[in-house]
Scaffold this motif. Structure first.
Motif, PDB file in Angstrom:
ATOM      1  N   ARG A 140       0.966  -1.315   0.082  1.00 37.10           N
ATOM      2  CA  ARG A 140      -0.065   0.132   0.183  1.00 37.10           C
ATOM      3  C   ARG A 140       0.827   1.308  -0.105  1.00 37.10           C
ATOM      4  O   ARG A 140       2.013   1.500   0.917  1.00 37.10           O
ATOM      5  N   SER A 143      -1.468   6.650   0.477  1.00 38.70           N
ATOM      6  CA  SER A 143      -2.650   6.962   0.458  1.00 38.70           C
ATOM      7  C   SER A 143      -3.634   5.884   0.873  1.00 38.70           C
ATOM      8  O   SER A 143      -4.948   6.051   0.874  1.00 38.70           O
ATOM      9  N   GLN A 145      -3.828   3.042  -0.992  1.00 38.55           N
ATOM     10  CA  GLN A 145      -3.876   2.306  -2.301  1.00 38.55           C
ATOM     11  C   GLN A 145      -3.018   1.211  -2.448  1.00 38.55           C
ATOM     12  O   GLN A 145      -1.766   1.463  -2.263  1.00 38.55           O
ATOM     13  N   GLN A 146      -3.523   0.000  -2.915  1.00 33.27           N
ATOM     14  CA  GLN A 146      -2.620  -0.976  -3.297  1.00 33.27           C
ATOM     15  C   GLN A 146      -1.713  -0.769  -4.633  1.00 33.27           C
ATOM     16  O   GLN A 146      -2.271  -0.391  -5.670  1.00 33.27           O
TER      17      GLN A 146
END
Length: 273
Positions: A140, A143, A145-146
């Protein structure tokens, strides 16, 4: 490689082994305690180290001239090993020609050191190759997100394992940010070890560091997958995702650019040194 509380890069450990073995052989030949051999070997290694550093500084002189004192900071990983080895052989040849009484000792000592250095280099290359390719797992970003590391295939990629509490990491981060801005042809990925996004963002803001691709490795699983034993550790992958070089310890801007050149990022090939 960990020795007590110290962390030594593989090349530094190899050099330490070569020097130790060389002096052991020199003492064996120095039967009369005149220390001719040990003195000669000392001169050879001093010249090799000085030439290796000087050749590197001259190659990247524009980066060093702006901060001249950095030329003396040998911790930045800046060495031209090939120039150092050639210089050592030249000194050995001069000594061999001038003093016939120690020719056999010089030949055996220098020969053994050369074979040991070559064997250690081959083992390092084999170990690097055995580490495999770029990880396929997803991490991640700041932020949340992946981001899959495999998405960075297609361009040479540098993965840096670091932490905000690590002084050598703090030292090299400005250089990393500078080279990342200079080299859009290379992916730079900064995999933080076990810290929260808030801590990382505070560190980046305090240092005014504009880093792209900062990812989180909370369990340090990605680092363990590459047998990372100290921070910072930097991995260099070619465009196909193959690991071509692994460096432990801080890198200066010059040393980082040198590694990018040596691993073939400009020509798209790969070379382990």
């Amino acid at each position: 490689m960990k020795i007590g509380p110290l962390l030594l890069p593989y090349t530094a450990l190899l050099l330490l082994i070569v020097v130790t073995v060389s002096f052991a052989i020199a003492r064996y030949f120095d039967r009369r305690n005149e220390r001719k051999i040990e003195t000669s070997i000392t001169i050879m290694f001093i010249v090799a180290v000085l030439v290796a550093r000087l050749a590197f500084v001259l190659r990247y002189q524009s980066l060093y001239l702006s901060h001249p004192l950095t030329m003396l900071d040998i911790r930045d990983g800046g060495w031209d090993a090939q120039s150092g080895v050639i210089a050592a052989w030249v000194v050995a040849l001069v000594i061999w020609q001038r003093d016939r009484t120690i020719r056999k000792a010089v030949t055996v000592t220098v020969g053994a050191a050369s074979v040991l250095w070559l064997a250690g280099t081959v083992l390092l290359i084999a170990n690097t190759s055995a580490q495999g390719s770029m990880p396929v797992n997803a991490l991640r970003n700041l932020s949340g997100q992946q981001v899959a590391l495999s998405d960075f295939h297609g361009k040479p990629t540098v993965i840096n394992f670091w932490a905000t509490w690590c002084p050598p990491c703090q030292k090299e981060m400005p250089a990393m940010a500078q080279v990342q801005a200079q080299r859009p042809d290379v992916n730079f990925v900064f995999v933080n070890q076990g810290e929260s996004p808030q801590v990382i963002q505070q560190f980046l803001a305090a240092g005014r560091l504009a880093l792209n691709n900062v990812l989180l490795d909370p369990a340090q699983a990605t680092a363990r997958g590459f047998s990372v034993m100290g921070y910072p550790t930097t991995l260099f992958f070619d465009a196909s995702g193959k690991l071509v070089y692994q460096h432990m310890g801080p890198l200066s801007e010059a040393a980082l650019l040198h590694r990018l050149d040596e691993t073939g990022t400009q020509g798209g090939g790969s070379l382990v040194k």
